[in-house]
Design a protein around this motif. Structure first.
Motif, PDB file in Angstrom:
ATOM      1  N   PRO A 117      40.325  11.196  60.840  1.00 62.47           N
ATOM      2  CA  PRO A 117      40.368   9.724  60.880  1.00 62.47           C
ATOM      3  C   PRO A 117      39.329   9.104  61.802  1.00 62.47           C
ATOM      4  CG  PRO A 117      42.362  10.709  61.823  1.00 62.47           C
ATOM      5  CD  PRO A 117      41.609  11.810  61.170  1.00 62.47           C
ATOM      6  N   VAL A 118      39.098   9.736  62.964  1.00 59.26           N
ATOM      7  CA  VAL A 118      38.131   9.149  63.901  1.00 59.26           C
ATOM      8  C   VAL A 118      36.717   9.225  63.318  1.00 59.26           C
ATOM      9  CG1 VAL A 118      37.061   9.380  66.170  1.00 59.26           C
ATOM     10  CG2 VAL A 118      39.532   9.608  65.937  1.00 59.26           C
ATOM     11  N   LEU A 119      36.358  10.389  62.795  1.00 59.43           N
ATOM     12  CA  LEU A 119      35.013  10.538  62.224  1.00 59.43           C
ATOM     13  C   LEU A 119      34.849   9.636  60.996  1.00 59.43           C
ATOM     14  CD1 LEU A 119      34.292  14.373  62.531  1.00 59.43           C
ATOM     15  CD2 LEU A 119      33.697  12.540  64.099  1.00 59.43           C
ATOM     16  N   GLN A 120      35.913   9.515  60.225  1.00 57.63           N
ATOM     17  CA  GLN A 120      35.844   8.627  59.053  1.00 57.63           C
ATOM     18  C   GLN A 120      35.641   7.176  59.485  1.00 57.63           C
ATOM     19  OE1 GLN A 120      39.426   9.531  56.839  1.00 57.63           O
ATOM     20  NE2 GLN A 120      38.210  10.527  55.243  1.00 57.63           N
ATOM     21  N   ALA A 121      36.375   6.783  60.533  1.00 55.92           N
ATOM     22  CA  ALA A 121      36.237   5.403  61.020  1.00 55.92           C
ATOM     23  C   ALA A 121      34.829   5.174  61.569  1.00 55.92           C
ATOM     24  CB  ALA A 121      37.279   5.130  62.100  1.00 55.92           C
ATOM     25  N   LEU A 122      34.286   6.171  62.249  1.00 56.29           N
ATOM     26  CA  LEU A 122      32.922   6.041  62.786  1.00 56.29           C
ATOM     27  C   LEU A 122      31.912   5.866  61.649  1.00 56.29           C
ATOM     28  CD1 LEU A 122      32.961   8.718  65.627  1.00 56.29           C
ATOM     29  CD2 LEU A 122      32.643   6.274  65.929  1.00 56.29           C
TER      30      LEU A 122
ATOM     31  N   ILE B 221      27.056   9.747  77.898  1.00 55.00           N
ATOM     32  CA  ILE B 221      26.034   9.921  76.867  1.00 55.00           C
ATOM     33  C   ILE B 221      26.221  11.196  76.048  1.00 55.00           C
ATOM     34  CG2 ILE B 221      23.568  10.423  76.554  1.00 55.00           C
ATOM     35  CD1 ILE B 221      24.077   7.533  76.891  1.00 55.00           C
ATOM     36  N   LYS B 222      26.513  12.318  76.709  1.00 52.59           N
ATOM     37  CA  LYS B 222      26.530  13.576  75.960  1.00 52.59           C
ATOM     38  C   LYS B 222      27.645  13.606  74.910  1.00 52.59           C
ATOM     39  CE  LYS B 222      29.151  16.754  78.908  1.00 52.59           C
ATOM     40  NZ  LYS B 222      29.068  18.080  79.533  1.00 52.59           N
ATOM     41  N   TYR B 223      28.703  12.837  75.140  1.00 53.26           N
ATOM     42  CA  TYR B 223      29.761  12.770  74.129  1.00 53.26           C
ATOM     43  C   TYR B 223      29.465  11.674  73.107  1.00 53.26           C
ATOM     44  CZ  TYR B 223      32.191  15.864  77.297  1.00 53.26           C
ATOM     45  OH  TYR B 223      32.512  16.934  78.084  1.00 53.26           O
ATOM     46  N   ARG B 224      28.846  10.608  73.598  1.00 53.54           N
ATOM     47  CA  ARG B 224      28.518   9.515  72.680  1.00 53.54           C
ATOM     48  C   ARG B 224      27.524   9.989  71.622  1.00 53.54           C
ATOM     49  NH1 ARG B 224      25.642   4.517  75.234  1.00 53.54           N
ATOM     50  NH2 ARG B 224      27.154   4.945  76.856  1.00 53.54           N
ATOM     51  N   GLU B 225      26.497  10.711  72.069  1.00 56.74           N
ATOM     52  CA  GLU B 225      25.436  11.069  71.135  1.00 56.74           C
ATOM     53  C   GLU B 225      25.925  12.013  70.039  1.00 56.74           C
ATOM     54  OE1 GLU B 225      22.286  12.641  73.539  1.00 56.74           O
ATOM     55  OE2 GLU B 225      23.364  14.480  74.007  1.00 56.74           O
ATOM     56  N   VAL B 226      26.849  12.900  70.381  1.00 52.34           N
ATOM     57  CA  VAL B 226      27.322  13.831  69.352  1.00 52.34           C
ATOM     58  C   VAL B 226      28.143  13.078  68.305  1.00 52.34           C
ATOM     59  CG1 VAL B 226      29.464  14.604  70.502  1.00 52.34           C
ATOM     60  CG2 VAL B 226      28.270  16.137  68.974  1.00 52.34           C
ATOM     61  N   LEU B 227      28.914  12.085  68.732  1.00 51.29           N
ATOM     62  CA  LEU B 227      29.686  11.299  67.767  1.00 51.29           C
ATOM     63  C   LEU B 227      28.776  10.421  66.915  1.00 51.29           C
ATOM     64  CD1 LEU B 227      32.872  10.155  69.704  1.00 51.29           C
ATOM     65  CD2 LEU B 227      32.733  11.765  67.819  1.00 51.29           C
ATOM     66  N   LEU B 228      27.725   9.903  67.538  1.00 49.96           N
ATOM     67  CA  LEU B 228      26.788   9.083  66.778  1.00 49.96           C
ATOM     68  C   LEU B 228      26.107   9.912  65.691  1.00 49.96           C
ATOM     69  CD1 LEU B 228      25.108   6.929  69.588  1.00 49.96           C
ATOM     70  CD2 LEU B 228      26.792   6.199  67.912  1.00 49.96           C
ATOM     71  N   LEU B 229      25.681  11.109  66.081  1.00 54.61           N
ATOM     72  CA  LEU B 229      24.946  11.940  65.122  1.00 54.61           C
ATOM     73  C   LEU B 229      25.835  12.392  63.969  1.00 54.61           C
ATOM     74  CD1 LEU B 229      22.868  14.143  67.596  1.00 54.61           C
ATOM     75  CD2 LEU B 229      21.982  12.394  66.074  1.00 54.61           C
ATOM     76  N   VAL B 230      26.999  12.944  64.310  1.00 52.46           N
ATOM     77  CA  VAL B 230      27.862  13.532  63.274  1.00 52.46           C
ATOM     78  C   VAL B 230      28.745  12.471  62.613  1.00 52.46           C
ATOM     79  CG1 VAL B 230      29.656  15.245  62.804  1.00 52.46           C
ATOM     80  CG2 VAL B 230      27.850  15.752  64.457  1.00 52.46           C
ATOM     81  N   GLY B 231      29.367  11.628  63.443  1.00 50.62           N
ATOM     82  CA  GLY B 231      30.318  10.664  62.898  1.00 50.62           C
ATOM     83  C   GLY B 231      29.652   9.487  62.225  1.00 50.62           C
ATOM     84  N   VAL B 232      28.749   8.831  62.951  1.00 53.19           N
ATOM     85  CA  VAL B 232      28.157   7.592  62.431  1.00 53.19           C
ATOM     86  C   VAL B 232      27.023   7.886  61.446  1.00 53.19           C
ATOM     87  CG1 VAL B 232      27.009   5.429  63.048  1.00 53.19           C
ATOM     88  CG2 VAL B 232      28.749   6.380  64.567  1.00 53.19           C
ATOM     89  N   ASP B 233      26.111   8.782  61.852  1.00 51.24           N
ATOM     90  CA  ASP B 233      24.919   8.987  61.022  1.00 51.24           C
ATOM     91  C   ASP B 233      25.048  10.125  60.020  1.00 51.24           C
ATOM     92  OD1 ASP B 233      23.510   6.855  62.071  1.00 51.24           O
ATOM     93  OD2 ASP B 233      22.919   7.984  63.830  1.00 51.24           O
ATOM     94  N   GLY B 234      26.133  10.863  60.087  1.00 48.87           N
ATOM     95  CA  GLY B 234      26.404  11.858  59.051  1.00 48.87           C
ATOM     96  C   GLY B 234      25.504  13.073  59.053  1.00 48.87           C
ATOM     97  N   LEU B 235      24.949  13.429  60.203  1.00 45.84           N
ATOM     98  CA  LEU B 235      24.170  14.666  60.249  1.00 45.84           C
ATOM     99  C   LEU B 235      25.124  15.847  60.098  1.00 45.84           C
ATOM    100  CD1 LEU B 235      22.001  12.722  61.482  1.00 45.84           C
ATOM    101  CD2 LEU B 235      21.266  14.637  62.883  1.00 45.84           C
ATOM    102  N   THR B 236      24.623  16.925  59.514  1.00 44.23           N
ATOM    103  CA  THR B 236      25.446  18.128  59.424  1.00 44.23           C
ATOM    104  C   THR B 236      25.593  18.711  60.822  1.00 44.23           C
ATOM    105  OG1 THR B 236      23.548  19.559  59.117  1.00 44.23           O
ATOM    106  CG2 THR B 236      24.533  18.621  57.122  1.00 44.23           C
ATOM    107  N   LEU B 237      26.576  19.580  60.986  1.00 43.22           N
ATOM    108  CA  LEU B 237      26.762  20.194  62.308  1.00 43.22           C
ATOM    109  C   LEU B 237      25.525  20.981  62.703  1.00 43.22           C
ATOM    110  CD1 LEU B 237      30.490  21.357  62.160  1.00 43.22           C
ATOM    111  CD2 LEU B 237      29.544  19.231  63.019  1.00 43.22           C
ATOM    112  N   ALA B 238      24.896  21.632  61.737  1.00 39.14           N
ATOM    113  CA  ALA B 238      23.686  22.422  62.037  1.00 39.14           C
ATOM    114  C   ALA B 238      22.555  21.511  62.502  1.00 39.14           C
ATOM    115  CB  ALA B 238      23.271  23.209  60.805  1.00 39.14           C
TER     116      ALA B 238
END
Lengths: 83, 191
Positions: free
Chosen positions: A10-15, B135-152
């Motif tokens: 849910p969190v990643l989806q919301a993001l 920052i180090k937690y924000r950037e990982v969420l931005l990359l994977v969550g917001v911008d949809g980069l793959t984990l790799a």
């Protein structure tokens, strides 16, 4: 939580639903223009020469001319004192 | 790591110095990179400057890209490194400064109240929560969550092993949930 992107979180989806931000069109155009100019400079036939000139030739020329001038100046002073 | 959809032939075009390839890349990634930088820096002017420098770097290095370059990861890596370099030069810790700003000030671009309302309460709270993360937690969420980069890809951008990335992502995600829960609790308590 799962970090596997195939399973919903849910969190990643919301993001992922956060609104897209963009730079304003005027600034976007300027950035593009600036970057394309840089790209074009690199494509020039003379780009390699200018890079070589900037990095090596110009500093070498300035150093040699400075050295030559100083040598001449010292020789001139010695000549004046000697005569 | 395969080629990202839409990136086919892009690196080859860039290696040849083609303006059309550059334009394609610019259209594909300009807004995403800007959003990433804006949410990372929390400052529109700085995000714009870093965005410009990222594209200049691409233009300067286009011919030196290797054929197997993952362009999206490359761009995010450059953008992130530019931001980290900038941070080393500033005296004030922007993280702490941002944490001290009241919640309504987190809107990074002077967004109007109307825009915030339109963006939705959930989105606004998420933006706030992101702004409070280190920052180090924000950037990982931005990359994977917001911008949809793959984990790799994200691991490549952040120079982390896949396992370290998973752990950091999990921690970051848990932190966001904690912040959101705390905010919800406060809202319930207040009249």
């Amino acid at each position: 939580m799962s970090t596997d992107q195939n399973s919903p979180d849910p969190v990643l989806q919301a993001l992922a639903q956060l609104p897209e931000q963009d730079v304003d069109p005027w600034r976007a155009g300027r950035i593009r223009h600036h970057a394309l100019s840089t790209l074009a400079q690199g494509a020039s036939r003379w780009a390699g020469f200018f890079r070589f000139y900037d990095r090596f030739l110009e500093p070498a020329l300035v150093a040699s001319l400075t050295l030559a001038y100083l040598t001449w100046a010292v020789a001139a002073v010695n000549h004046l004192h000697g005569s | 790591m395969g080629v990202v959809e839409g990136e086919e032939g892009l690196v080859e075009g860039l290696r040849r110095g083609e303006a059309t390839a550059f334009d394609r890349a610019y259209t594909m990634y300009r807004a995403r990179l800007f959003g990433f930088l804006l949410r990372l820096t929390r400052r529109r002017d700085l995000a714009e400057d870093l965005l410009q420098e990222t594209w200049i770097r691409l233009a300067k290095n286009a011919r030196r890209l290797t054929p197997d370059t993952q362009l999206r990861a490359w761009l995010y890596t450059v953008a992130r490194n530019l931001y980290l370099s900038h941070r080393r030069w500033v005296l004030v810790d922007l993280d702490r400064l941002t944490a001290l700003t009241p919640p309504k000030g987190i809107a990074p671009d002077g967004t109007s109240p109307f825009d915030l309302a339109a963006a939705g309460e959930t989105g606004r709270r998420l933006e706030e929560a992101l702004g409070r993360l280190p920052i180090k937690y924000r950037e990982v969420l931005l990359l994977v969550g917001v911008d949809g980069l793959t984990l790799a890809e994200a691991a490549q951008v952040l120079s982390l092993s896949p396992e370290a990335l998973r752990q950091r992502l999990k921690r970051a995600r848990d932190m966001v949930e904690e912040i959101l829960s705390a905010a919800e609790g406060q809202k319930v308590r207040s009249p």
